[in-house]
Design an enzyme around this catalytic site. Structure first.
Site, mmCIF file in Angstrom:
data_model
loop_
_atom_site.group_PDB
_atom_site.id
_atom_site.type_symbol
_atom_site.label_atom_id
_atom_site.label_comp_id
_atom_site.label_asym_id
_atom_site.label_seq_id
_atom_site.Cartn_x
_atom_site.Cartn_y
_atom_site.Cartn_z
ATOM 1 N N PRO B 178 41.049 60.138 45.782
ATOM 2 C CA PRO B 178 41.344 59.996 43.988
ATOM 3 C C PRO B 178 40.563 61.249 43.968
ATOM 4 O O PRO B 178 41.351 61.682 42.353
ATOM 5 C CB PRO B 178 40.262 59.358 44.118
ATOM 6 C CG PRO B 178 39.151 58.556 44.773
ATOM 7 C CD PRO B 178 39.657 59.411 46.453
ATOM 8 N N GLN B 179 40.262 61.911 44.305
ATOM 9 C CA GLN B 179 39.685 63.307 43.982
ATOM 10 C C GLN B 179 39.192 64.616 44.620
ATOM 11 O O GLN B 179 39.212 64.791 45.968
ATOM 12 C CB GLN B 179 38.163 63.469 44.012
ATOM 13 C CG GLN B 179 37.030 64.696 43.546
ATOM 14 C CD GLN B 179 37.325 65.256 42.426
ATOM 15 O OE1 GLN B 179 37.955 66.379 42.050
ATOM 16 N NE2 GLN B 179 36.699 65.368 41.096
ATOM 17 N N MET B 180 40.476 65.797 44.164
ATOM 18 C CA MET B 180 41.032 66.078 45.533
ATOM 19 C C MET B 180 40.594 67.946 44.668
ATOM 20 O O MET B 180 41.135 68.825 45.531
ATOM 21 C CB MET B 180 42.719 66.640 45.015
ATOM 22 C CG MET B 180 43.509 65.488 45.500
ATOM 23 S SD MET B 180 43.568 65.657 47.796
ATOM 24 C CE MET B 180 44.510 64.222 48.041
ATOM 25 N N HIS B 213 35.375 65.130 28.787
ATOM 26 C CA HIS B 213 36.970 65.163 28.799
ATOM 27 C C HIS B 213 37.789 64.889 27.498
ATOM 28 O O HIS B 213 37.578 64.688 26.167
ATOM 29 C CB HIS B 213 37.085 63.459 29.767
ATOM 30 C CG HIS B 213 36.119 64.001 31.068
ATOM 31 N ND1 HIS B 213 34.938 63.716 31.205
ATOM 32 C CD2 HIS B 213 37.482 63.997 32.227
ATOM 33 C CE1 HIS B 213 34.967 64.068 32.630
ATOM 34 N NE2 HIS B 213 35.629 64.142 33.569
ATOM 35 N N LYS B 217 40.951 60.077 27.712
ATOM 36 C CA LYS B 217 40.049 59.439 28.802
ATOM 37 C C LYS B 217 39.334 58.819 28.130
ATOM 38 O O LYS B 217 38.265 59.039 27.360
ATOM 39 C CB LYS B 217 39.106 60.597 29.543
ATOM 40 C CG LYS B 217 38.980 59.581 30.790
ATOM 41 C CD LYS B 217 38.232 61.182 31.923
ATOM 42 C CE LYS B 217 36.976 60.020 32.746
ATOM 43 N NZ LYS B 217 37.580 59.475 34.061
#
Lengths: 330, 330
Positions: B178-180, B213, B217
């Protein structure tokens, strides 16, 4: 073109890190204890701790030095039993000095052995903390090992290989570390683990490093060099001569934000990483004022050593990483 | 009482971290390449790399989305061969869109399978990258596994347990994360290791956390929560509701220093630790603008997956930690 940030001077404690908070709606400050320094253990717990450690007699050698005094203060607050004798120079020998309201008699080189032997006889659980001078490191360690008293060596310098060999050839328990700042050691260890596990993870990133220390420190921060070598393993290209050394008190107060009372003793470090396209940045800071972090770490090392001696652990020679692995001991 | 810091606006890229440098004598900037974004590998090396990867055909599903476009751009720059077909919505189906100068035909749900089968037949080394929508995650994964094409799942949401089960029950190679953002994953992993190895090392320290953010978000940063849980293991007491969430564009530009062009897409995080006696502080920041870090991480995941497929590795299901452990692949 530029814009203005107004920074309350009372917030200028460390690199402008804290300043920002002063300018921002701070939910935590109003709604929680996050801003109030607090101890992680309860008052009753502290009482129990004091009982358990008050029977640990500690001898702080180099009690007239800045670190010696800081350790005595921290050990006293932690409830340790400071014995009234300390190693010092031949000139000071025989004199009695007052540290944290305690009368401590200084014993010079010629009286060292006799003083230690009688003290160890009276206090079989004695643990020695050494914050003397580089020139005394090896002789002192050799004496501690000959007498058989466990010790924490916080003094840097001397012949380190010989120091380790002296302990390894003995039956004595010891913690030896040139860096007693537990949290700084933990941070460095984490960086080393990241570098070892994820080589090249920051390939192409550029690095800026700034370190500020008291003007009397002429060499570059060893901790900064150790952290940078981790970033190099992570793929960052950086030459050690790119480190920005700040030694000018005016800059330290106005730019770095070192509190004026700590100009003569501080260790601030900032590492800033930027991605090749400049869309990503990472920043790491560790900023130390005064000596309490080292003194507290030394007390932790004493508590750790007392446990190891009591449990007759097979391992005898330790460093601060071992102390950290033990977890919070108070 | 306050003093004034003049901050050139061009330096206001991330939390005032960089601002300070602008006010300081900067040896690195004048004497080295530290300030000049550079690639860690030489031009010839890039040529060799391009040869070796140009035969990796990649299909980017969700090519009309922001992440899809970012990945196509990063993959193109890395020399990967982007195939001219992509999964999209039923409405878009049949239309041809131009991304980074490439004509890509969109195939809707009803045409997905046929399109993938013929594409895989033409390109037996095909690797799929999925940046579609949460609702499509499980159906797409099920299809990739049925057809037998290796894939990188960058899309979040859907039934994650089912997603992993689908891959485990198949023979397909996949990277799911989920976090690249490779460097963010490395930082979080380092914090987790520190927390695990040195429990209570920061006992008594107080913590402040700020995250900024894009206004769209609504929830709190998951990465911030993961990092905070590490600090909690390290002995810091902190409630998640103490996190300062910044969503106001004006504050983001003026206080946080987010570049105006990234107000609609950024992820800034700041963690500030203070010792009980306030003489020691640590600060950690990870500040991301736009999507290039995630796109570059996705390309790394593709290169990693191609290696694993080629070497017929026994392990088939990977995450970004595995990709990081492989080291720099370009």
């Amino acid at each position: 073109m530029s814009f203005i940030v107004k920074v309350p001077t009372n917030s200028v404690r460390i690199f402008s890190g804290t300043n920002r908070w002063m300018n921002m709606p701070n939910r935590s400050r109003t709604s929680s204890s996050a801003m109030i320094p607090h101890c992680s253990i309860s008052a009753p717990a502290i009482q129990t701790l004091r009982k358990s450690v008050s029977n640990i007699p500690i001898m702080v050698n180099g009690c007239t030095g800045k670190m010696g005094k800081a350790v005595i203060q921290a050990a006293d607050s932690a409830g340790l039993n400071i014995v009234p004798v300390s190693f010092g120079s031949e000139e000071e020998s025989g004199t009695t000095v007052e540290v944290c309201g305690k009368q401590i008699t200084v014993r010079g080189p010629s009286e060292r052995e006799r003083a230690l032997l009688s003290l160890f006889e009276e206090n079989p659980n004695l643990i020695v903390v050494d914050y003397t001078v580089p020139a005394a490191v090896n002789d002192n360690a050799e004496l501690y090992c000959r007498v058989g008293v466990p010790f924490v060596m916080g003094t840097t310098g001397g012949d380190r290989d010989l120091l380790y060999k002296t302990v390894e050839d003995s039956e004595v328990y010891a913690v030896i570390s040139p860096q007693m700042g537990k949290q700084v050691v933990a941070f460095l260890a984490a960086m080393e683990i990241m570098a070892e596990q994820f080589p090249g993870a920051f390939a192409g990133y550029s690095l800026q490093v700034m370190e500020s220390h008291q003007a009397s420190k002429v060499d570059t921060s060893g901790t900064a060099k150790a952290v940078i070598s981790c970033f190099q393993k992570l793929g960052v290209s950086f030459d050690m001569d790119q480190i920005q050394m700040i030694r000018d008190p005016k800059q330290q107060i106005e730019m770095v934000g070192v509190p004026e009372e700590h100009i003569s003793g501080h260790a601030f470090h900032l590492y800033h990483l930027t991605s090749p396209d400049e869309t990503v940045s990472f920043e790491f800071q560790h900023n130390v004022c005064g000596r309490s972090i080292y003194a507290e770490g030394t007390v932790d090392a004493v508590l750790f050593l007392a446990k190891k001696v009591q449990s007759r652990d097979d391992k005898r020679l330790y460093n601060m990483i071992d102390v950290l692995r033990e977890g919070n001991m108070r």
